[in-house]
Design an enzyme around this catalytic site. Structure first.
Site, mmCIF file in Angstrom:
data_model
loop_
_atom_site.group_PDB
_atom_site.id
_atom_site.type_symbol
_atom_site.label_atom_id
_atom_site.label_comp_id
_atom_site.label_asym_id
_atom_site.label_seq_id
_atom_site.Cartn_x
_atom_site.Cartn_y
_atom_site.Cartn_z
ATOM 1 N N TYR A 152 -6.773 13.292 2.092
ATOM 2 C CA TYR A 152 -7.501 14.643 2.020
ATOM 3 C C TYR A 152 -7.930 14.868 0.835
ATOM 4 C CZ TYR A 152 -7.732 19.573 1.820
ATOM 5 O OH TYR A 152 -8.289 20.915 1.841
ATOM 6 N N ALA A 153 -7.015 14.692 0.081
ATOM 7 C CA ALA A 153 -7.348 14.802 -1.722
ATOM 8 C C ALA A 153 -8.391 14.042 -1.987
ATOM 9 C CB ALA A 153 -5.962 14.655 -2.473
#
Length: 421
Positions: A233-234
């Protein structure tokens, strides 16, 4: 609809700084293989067989009645109002921002694909609130260029508030393709349409505090390194920042990224800790509280939704016009990124204690060592840049914000609705 401290101390491990090239190589490797996975292995049929998220489908749009709704929703009613396309408008932040924009006289049209990453009834409930405020939400996907082009043909939007994304750190381990699909491919598709629009809109979009990854310097500043993502996600949010730079440089799009820090409040996301802690405490179920190495405290810079909304509107109001025309850059365009946090990291154990007092129920705590699932031990925002540029100043402490959330939660789920069962 309910729309209206001091930093926690925690232990940090001293980390050996990697060689500069290693984290960059790791990041771009993740991005490269993610794109390859999406393009070659994540076919439409495989999306449709994924039961954990609704698949991309063909939506019904167009026609005189539909265009009338879009134009009516986009109508500006204040002297200095602007017309804004809000992506992810039925989401947590998107719904609050859309209502705030509409109430001050801006024209607002939303778009959302209403996927079932979490209880779709929450999105439908937010949609009902938006409709009562005069905001029309188009059901569709940001990966649909025909739909986006049609919307820009009907309304010459001056601004885009891009809040659509596949959220959640842990879910990326179950369905990585959905993050590439929404956070990378969807963002690129939106920018492709915006670059050719006449006029080009100014774009404000949601990045994330997760881009700071394994960075151990606190508080997190926009000038800090962000090349050590701890989760997919990051990595997709960091990729979005690099993509924004590219479209700004080549096409003259005005782009402002906002790094949100643990947003909470009424109508929030059920996958967030404060939300499912509340649900489980009320049901008498045990809750899992993670701790870092050597019993180190896990802390978050919890930021109330009203403060985030003010930050979003401040960024939009100070966004300069894009400089491109006909898909070509005509001059230097604005490119910014801001932290939007509360500046007061609070240990998760304190969060639970506050919920216990508000709910008048003792939590059954199960303390476990933090797993390697992409979560980080702490977050802490330096907001001096946002304060300088548009006067961003959070005003809601965690006790006050959680009180408003609990009031909403109890009212919502006691009114004939059931929590995610």
């Amino acid at each position: 609809m309910d729309i209206p401290s001091s930093p926690g101390k925690f232990k940090m491990d001293k980390r050996t700084r990697w060689h500069k090239s290693l984290p960059k190589l790791a990041f771009w490797s993740i991005l490269f293989f993610g794109v390859i996975y999406f393009l070659f292995f994540r076919t439409p049929s495989s999306f449709s067989s994924d039961t954990s998220r609704r698949s991309l489908r063909t939506y019904n749009y167009g026609g005189a009645a539909w265009e009338k709704k879009v134009r009516s929703s986009a109508k500006v009613t204040s002297k200095n109002g602007v017309s804004v396309l809000v992506t992810g408008a039925a989401g947590f932040v998107g719904s609050h921002v859309s209502i705030a924009l509409k109430r001050r006289g801006d024209g607002v049209v939303g778009i959302d694909n209403f996927n079932d990453y979490y209880d779709p009834m929450l999105k439908l409930g937010r949609q009902a609130l938006l409709e009562r405020t005069g905001v029309f939400i188009v059901e569709g996907d940001i990966n649909d260029p025909t739909l986006l082009k049609k919307l820009f043909e009907v309304v010459p939007f001056t601004h885009v508030m891009h809040l659509a994304a596949q959220a959640g750190v842990r879910y990326a381990m179950e369905n990585p393709g959905s993050y590439v699909h929404s956070n990378i491919a969807g963002f690129v598709n939106l920018l492709e349409v915006c670059k050719s629009a006449e006029p080009q809109p100014a774009i404000v979009w949601a990045s994330s505090s997760s881009v700071y990854g394994l960075n151990s310097k606190v508080p997190f500043s926009e000038k800090d390194r962000t090349d050590q993502p701890a989760s997919l996600y990051a990595a997709t949010k960091k990729a979005g920042e690099e993509i924004a730079h590219t479209y700004n440089h080549i096409y003259g799009l005005s782009l402002t990224g906002l790094r949100f820090f643990t947003v909470y409040g009424p109508w929030g996301r059920p996958d967030m800790a404060y939300f499912f802690f509340t649900k489980d405490i009320l049901r008498g179920k045990s809750i899992t509280i993670f701790e870092g190495p050597n019993h180190g405290t896990v802390a978050r810079d919890f930021t109330y939704i009203d403060d985030i909304v003010r930050g979003c509107l401040g960024a939009l109001d100070t966004a300069e016009k894009s400089t491109g025309s006909g898909g070509k850059k005509r001059g230097t365009a604005q490119l910014r990124v801001f932290n939007l946090g509360n500046t007061s990291p609070v240990p998760v154990t304190d969060l639970v204690s506050i919920l216990e007092r508000l709910l008048k129920v003792k939590a059954k705590r199960n303390v476990m060592k933090m797993p390697r699932n992409g979560d980080v031990q702490f977050t802490h925002a330096n907001i001096s840049y946002a304060k300088k540029e548009f006067g961003y100043k959070p005003t809601t402490d965690l006790q006050t914000g959680l009180k408003k959330f609990v009031r909403w939660y109890v009212n919502y789920y006691s009114a004939g609705k059931k929590a995610d069962e």
